[in-house]
Design a protein around this motif. Structure first.
Motif, PDB file in Angstrom:
ATOM      1  N   GLN A  20       0.858  -1.179   0.000  1.00  0.00           N
ATOM      2  CA  GLN A  20       0.000   0.000   0.000  1.00  0.00           C
ATOM      3  C   GLN A  20       0.894   1.228   0.000  1.00  0.00           C
ATOM      4  OE1 GLN A  20      -3.804  -0.149   0.575  1.00  0.00           O
ATOM      5  NE2 GLN A  20      -3.331   1.694  -0.587  1.00  0.00           N
ATOM      6  N   GLU A  42      -5.985   2.140  -3.823  1.00  0.00           N
ATOM      7  CA  GLU A  42      -5.843   0.820  -4.428  1.00  0.00           C
ATOM      8  C   GLU A  42      -4.462   0.240  -4.138  1.00  0.00           C
ATOM      9  OE1 GLU A  42      -7.228  -2.459  -6.521  1.00  0.00           O
ATOM     10  OE2 GLU A  42      -8.294  -0.651  -5.904  1.00  0.00           O
ATOM     11  N   VAL A  98      -1.269  -2.637  -4.342  1.00  0.00           N
ATOM     12  CA  VAL A  98      -0.671  -3.577  -5.283  1.00  0.00           C
ATOM     13  C   VAL A  98      -0.592  -4.919  -4.576  1.00  0.00           C
ATOM     14  CG1 VAL A  98       1.418  -4.197  -6.546  1.00  0.00           C
ATOM     15  CG2 VAL A  98       0.645  -1.817  -6.506  1.00  0.00           C
ATOM     16  N   THR A  99      -1.117  -5.962  -5.189  1.00  0.00           N
ATOM     17  CA  THR A  99      -1.079  -7.298  -4.603  1.00  0.00           C
ATOM     18  C   THR A  99      -0.133  -8.170  -5.411  1.00  0.00           C
ATOM     19  OG1 THR A  99      -3.353  -7.112  -3.785  1.00  0.00           O
ATOM     20  CG2 THR A  99      -2.420  -9.324  -3.946  1.00  0.00           C
ATOM     21  N   LEU A 100       0.881  -8.700  -4.741  1.00  0.00           N
ATOM     22  CA  LEU A 100       1.837  -9.611  -5.373  1.00  0.00           C
ATOM     23  C   LEU A 100       1.389 -11.030  -5.058  1.00  0.00           C
ATOM     24  CD1 LEU A 100       5.181  -7.832  -4.413  1.00  0.00           C
ATOM     25  CD2 LEU A 100       3.752  -7.479  -6.441  1.00  0.00           C
ATOM     26  N   GLU A 110       6.780 -12.257  -8.319  1.00  0.00           N
ATOM     27  CA  GLU A 110       6.222 -10.943  -8.600  1.00  0.00           C
ATOM     28  C   GLU A 110       6.861  -9.912  -7.683  1.00  0.00           C
ATOM     29  OE1 GLU A 110       2.042 -10.576  -8.754  1.00  0.00           O
ATOM     30  OE2 GLU A 110       1.891 -11.678 -10.637  1.00  0.00           O
ATOM     31  N   CYS A 162       7.246  -5.377  -6.801  1.00  0.00           N
ATOM     32  CA  CYS A 162       6.695  -4.029  -6.885  1.00  0.00           C
ATOM     33  C   CYS A 162       7.839  -3.053  -6.675  1.00  0.00           C
ATOM     34  CB  CYS A 162       5.616  -3.838  -5.815  1.00  0.00           C
ATOM     35  SG  CYS A 162       4.945  -2.177  -5.731  1.00  0.00           S
ATOM     36  N   GLY A 204       4.494   0.473  -8.683  1.00  0.00           N
ATOM     37  CA  GLY A 204       3.904  -0.262  -9.784  1.00  0.00           C
ATOM     38  C   GLY A 204       4.385  -1.690  -9.781  1.00  0.00           C
ATOM     39  N   PRO A 205       3.527  -2.648 -10.171  1.00  0.00           N
ATOM     40  CA  PRO A 205       3.945  -4.042 -10.199  1.00  0.00           C
ATOM     41  C   PRO A 205       4.811  -4.331 -11.415  1.00  0.00           C
ATOM     42  CG  PRO A 205       1.688  -3.825 -10.963  1.00  0.00           C
ATOM     43  CD  PRO A 205       2.144  -2.458 -10.563  1.00  0.00           C
ATOM     44  N   ASN A 263      -5.963 -12.416 -11.947  1.00  0.00           N
ATOM     45  CA  ASN A 263      -5.751 -12.637 -10.523  1.00  0.00           C
ATOM     46  C   ASN A 263      -6.218 -14.043 -10.168  1.00  0.00           C
ATOM     47  OD1 ASN A 263      -5.694 -12.687  -7.751  1.00  0.00           O
ATOM     48  ND2 ASN A 263      -6.725 -10.737  -7.478  1.00  0.00           N
TER      49      ASN A 263
END
Length: 289
Positions: free
Chosen positions: A78, A93, A95-97, A107, A109, A142-143, A162
């Motif tokens: 976050q 929003e 970012v989910t790795l 993955e 970020c 950013g991912p 996802n």
């Protein structure tokens, strides 16, 4: 990696965990975090929603790279302007790795400014996340996927799915026969078959049996599957991977998903992943309540 009380050192990245003193990282430094005994930044042994080696934080020329090392648990980043222990704004929003799949790169970020909270969703809610503060102002994250793995990612087609969504499960069940047998001679499941197959694959055999025998539940489940297939078709058309005109059946969807490696043989390993199966079981049970 440097431990120090001088947290105003210019150019240093400050990393604070729920346990122990803050750390300073400079270009070339890195640390691992998790609940295991062999990490640089411990999160506490009782947090069962994090892996023993949950992730890695490193500093390089691009900024601060956060990598999910876990094969079981997602890692949430976050970004924003935070201090350690801050509450996360509900509308920002994250970012989910996702957990690392076999043969896939981990993955990551990249943070370039500001600060971020890192951890499981539960850790963020309970204000126990790892806090990362960069020297520059303003949020930026950013991912990305690290290069050099030799395997293509779903980003090749401009589509990232996802694995924790029902749409992903629908796509995986549709493509599963051709993922298991690359000769592509096996019949693909129909829309009425995909829902019960999804339920069975995550251990919801009772619900699968009900869905086959109860007309109302069967229709509700089939509608969910049809809606997800329509959404997949729209995504593929929007990216010019399928033509806008003509009748586009589910066989065309499956062929395109496999052609562009949006799903691959590596994703079959999820059927043995207990965490993923539980997440999917919850998703499907909730939509049928």
């Amino acid at each position: 990696m440097v431990d120090t009380d001088d947290l105003d050192d210019d150019g240093a990245v400050v990393v604070s965990g729920p346990l122990g003193p803050p750390r300073l990282l400079r270009p070339g430094d890195r640390l691992t975090f998790g609940r295991g005994p062999d990490v640089d930044l411990p999160l506490g042994p009782d947090d069962r929603w994090m892996s023993k080696r949950a992730g890695e934080i490193s500093v390089d020329g691009d900024g601060v790279r956060v990598v999910n090392l876990s094969r079981k648990h997602a890692l949430v980043i976050q970004s924003g302007e935070y201090e350690p222990g801050d509450t996360v704004p509900p509308l920002r929003e994250p970012v989910t790795l996702r957990p690392r799949l076999p043969e896939d790169p981990a993955e990551a970020c990249v943070l370039t400014a500001g600060s971020a909270l890192v951890g499981s969703a539960l850790m963020l809610r309970e204000l126990r996340a790892v806090h990362v503060r960069l020297p520059g102002p303003g949020p930026a994250a950013g991912p990305v996927l690290p290069g050099g793995s030799g395997s293509r990612s779903s980003t090749v087609a401009g589509i990232t799915m996802n694995p924790e969504t029902r749409e992903f499960m629908v796509a995986l069940q549709l493509c599963a026969p051709w993922l298991r047998n690359t000769a592509r001679v096996d019949r693909l499941p129909t829309e009425p078959e995909i829902g019960p197959l999804a339920l069975e694959s995550v251990g919801e055999t009772y619900l699968a049996r009900r869905a086959r025998n109860d007309p109302e539940l069967r229709d509700r489940l089939q509608k969910k599957v049809r809606d997800h297939l329509k959404a997949l078709r729209k995504k593929l058309v929007a990216r010019a991977l399928l033509p806008k005109e003509g009748t586009l059946g589910n066989t065309a969807i499956a062929s395109t998903i496999l052609l562009y490696d949006i799903l691959g043989h590596r994703h079959l390993a999820l059927f043995e992943n207990a965490y993923w199966k539980q997440v999917q079981a919850n998703q499907w049970a909730q939509c049928l309540e």
